[in-house]
Enzyme design. Structure first.
Site, PDB file in Angstrom:
ATOM      1  N   ASP A 290       0.880  -1.175   0.000  1.00 39.78           N
ATOM      2  CA  ASP A 290       0.000   0.000   0.000  1.00 39.78           C
ATOM      3  C   ASP A 290       0.915   1.222   0.000  1.00 39.78           C
ATOM      4  OD1 ASP A 290      -2.389   1.563   0.247  1.00 39.78           O
ATOM      5  OD2 ASP A 290      -2.048   1.747   2.394  1.00 39.78           O
ATOM      6  N   SER A 291       0.317   2.380  -0.190  1.00 40.67           N
ATOM      7  CA  SER A 291       1.104   3.611  -0.100  1.00 40.67           C
ATOM      8  C   SER A 291       1.554   3.860   1.339  1.00 40.67           C
ATOM      9  CB  SER A 291       0.253   4.796  -0.565  1.00 40.67           C
ATOM     10  OG  SER A 291      -0.929   4.863   0.216  1.00 40.67           O
TER      11      SER A 291
ATOM     12  N   TYR B 170      -0.947   8.188  -2.669  1.00 42.25           N
ATOM     13  CA  TYR B 170      -1.136   7.799  -4.074  1.00 42.25           C
ATOM     14  C   TYR B 170      -2.376   8.502  -4.666  1.00 42.25           C
ATOM     15  CZ  TYR B 170       1.961   3.573  -4.071  1.00 42.25           C
ATOM     16  OH  TYR B 170       3.009   2.684  -4.036  1.00 42.25           O
TER      17      TYR B 170
ATOM     18  N   CYS C 229      -4.450  -1.720  -1.743  1.00 41.71           N
ATOM     19  CA  CYS C 229      -4.621  -0.296  -2.001  1.00 41.71           C
ATOM     20  C   CYS C 229      -5.597  -0.169  -3.162  1.00 41.71           C
ATOM     21  CB  CYS C 229      -3.267   0.302  -2.378  1.00 41.71           C
ATOM     22  SG  CYS C 229      -3.361   2.014  -2.904  1.00 41.71           S
ATOM     23  N   ASN C 230      -6.706   0.509  -2.952  1.00 38.92           N
ATOM     24  CA  ASN C 230      -7.685   0.658  -4.034  1.00 38.92           C
ATOM     25  C   ASN C 230      -7.113   1.483  -5.179  1.00 38.92           C
ATOM     26  OD1 ASN C 230      -9.446   0.286  -1.457  1.00 38.92           O
ATOM     27  ND2 ASN C 230     -10.792  -0.167  -3.158  1.00 38.92           N
TER      28      ASN C 230
ATOM     29  N   GLU D  77      -2.756   8.171   8.227  1.00 35.62           N
ATOM     30  CA  GLU D  77      -1.314   7.968   8.153  1.00 35.62           C
ATOM     31  C   GLU D  77      -0.587   8.724   9.273  1.00 35.62           C
ATOM     32  OE1 GLU D  77      -0.475   5.795   5.741  1.00 35.62           O
ATOM     33  OE2 GLU D  77       1.628   5.824   6.297  1.00 35.62           O
TER      34      GLU D  77
ATOM     35  N   CYS E 134     -11.138   2.874   0.042  1.00 32.56           N
ATOM     36  CA  CYS E 134      -9.706   3.121   0.264  1.00 32.56           C
ATOM     37  C   CYS E 134      -9.346   2.374   1.537  1.00 32.56           C
ATOM     38  CB  CYS E 134      -9.462   4.617   0.420  1.00 32.56           C
ATOM     39  SG  CYS E 134      -7.831   5.048   1.108  1.00 32.56           S
ATOM     40  N   THR E 135      -8.255   1.640   1.491  1.00 31.22           N
ATOM     41  CA  THR E 135      -7.948   0.772   2.638  1.00 31.22           C
ATOM     42  C   THR E 135      -7.640   1.563   3.913  1.00 31.22           C
ATOM     43  OG1 THR E 135      -5.698   0.580   1.737  1.00 31.22           O
ATOM     44  CG2 THR E 135      -7.226  -1.246   1.320  1.00 31.22           C
ATOM     45  N   HIS E 136      -7.184   2.811   3.766  1.00 31.14           N
ATOM     46  CA  HIS E 136      -6.942   3.629   4.976  1.00 31.14           C
ATOM     47  C   HIS E 136      -8.236   3.859   5.761  1.00 31.14           C
ATOM     48  CE1 HIS E 136      -3.007   4.624   3.247  1.00 31.14           C
ATOM     49  NE2 HIS E 136      -2.678   5.149   4.422  1.00 31.14           N
TER      50      HIS E 136
HETATM   51  N1  DGL Z   1      -4.753   3.203   0.820  1.00 32.30           N
HETATM   52  C1  DGL Z   1      -4.851   3.679  -0.511  1.00 32.30           C
HETATM   53  C2  DGL Z   1      -6.149   3.255  -1.171  1.00 32.30           C
HETATM   54  O1  DGL Z   1      -6.676   2.262  -0.835  1.00 32.30           O
HETATM   55  C3  DGL Z   1      -4.516   5.043  -0.865  1.00 32.30           C
HETATM   56  C4  DGL Z   1      -4.310   6.149   0.075  1.00 32.30           C
HETATM   57  C5  DGL Z   1      -3.428   7.143  -0.636  1.00 32.30           C
HETATM   58  O2  DGL Z   1      -2.247   6.877  -0.759  1.00 32.30           O
HETATM   59  O3  DGL Z   1      -3.962   8.161  -1.128  1.00 32.30           O
HETATM   60  O4  DGL Z   1      -6.645   3.869  -2.069  1.00 32.30           O
END
Ligand code: DGL
Length: 260
Positions: free
Chosen positions: A10-11, A42, A73-74, A151, A183-185
């Site tokens: 992931d990012s 990302y 990461c989506n 984050e 988004c996984t976050h």
């Molecule tokens: N966790 C990432 C996702 O699922 C992206 C978060 C990011 O880097 O902007 O999209």
């Protein structure tokens, strides 16, 4: 049986949601987790750049000898998963926003999809909405600043709740009863979303993705041997100390993590 590790990337910290479920389902698997924090976030980057990072991270994970990669990461899944599958010999399991379960379970017929701009602009998202949106009225909500907040380790704080209220308030006021975490976050904002909007249904595909990875390994007869001890290796492209602090705040004990 295959003793090699599984790669997850992931990012940053978002993919830890998938990692947590995966380790629960498959505690004997060795995992190499790559947090690409030097390029975080990302979400606002052009797809071509996210694709380039996804290839670089994949090459690094393959150098560690992984047998399967979870793109946790989506945004990276939207930008790169098909190209990754075409370019590398290992299986990839990626994220897809849970539009289908949301559309079929919403009582009001109104669904909010919370995701990064990169995910919302991608073809994968358009295709999933088109194919699985059914008759639901779907509102795309860009979670500007939300991944950054997670984050920083600020999930579960008043500022997280205010940010979630600002992002989702209009869609929920317009009748959405179901929120898809695209988004996984955002997994780590679940309690904040429920505190702000009690009774809303949250669709989070991180558990299903972890289960799917176990299924792919099992079908290929590539699960870890029963005698193997699960281990976690961490690769961080940015500030390792900062990332370990974030991990700790999200409930991942740094002591359990080996440096690479
Ligand atoms: N966790 C990432 C996702 O699922 C992206 C978060 C990011 O880097 O902007 O999209």
């Amino acid at each position: 049986m295959d003793p090699r590790a599984v790669g997850i990337f992931d990012s940053g910290a978002g993919g830890l949601s998938v990692l947590g479920y995966f380790r629960g389902f498959a505690p004997r698997e060795r995992v190499v987790y790559f947090a690409d924090t030097a390029y975080f976030p990302y979400g606002p980057r052009p797809a071509a750049e996210v694709r380039k990072r996804s290839f670089a991270v994949t090459n690094r994970l393959l150098a560690s000898g992984v047998k399967l990669i979870i793109v946790a990461c989506n945004t990276a899944s939207a930008a790169a998963i098909e190209d990754l599958r075409g370019a590398f010999p290992v299986p990839f399991v990626g994220m897809v926003p849970g539009v289908k379960p949301a559309a079929s379970s919403s009582k009001s017929g109104r669904v909010a999809i919370l995701a990064t701009p990169g995910t919302l602009d991608g073809e994968l998202y358009a295709r999933v909405v088109e194919e699985f949106g059914g008759r639901a009225a779907i509102t795309s909500v860009a979670g500007t600043g939300l991944a950054e907040l997670v984050e920083r380790g600020d999930a579960g704080t008043p500022s997280a709740q205010a940010a979630v209220r600002g992002a989702l308030g209009p869609a929920i006021a317009a009748g959405a009863d179901t929120v898809v975490l695209g988004c996984t976050h955002y997994h780590f904002l679940t309690a904040d979303i429920l505190a702000e909007f009690p009774g809303v249904s949250i669709i989070d595909t991180s558990q299903a993705v972890a289960r799917r990875a176990v299924q792919v390994l099992s079908e290929a007869d590539a699960l870890a041997p029963a005698s193997q001890e699960g281990e976690l290796d961490l690769i961080v492209s940015g500030d390792r100390k900062q990332f370990r602090r974030t991990m700790a705040r999200l409930g991942f004990a740094p002591a359990a993590v080996e440096a690479t």
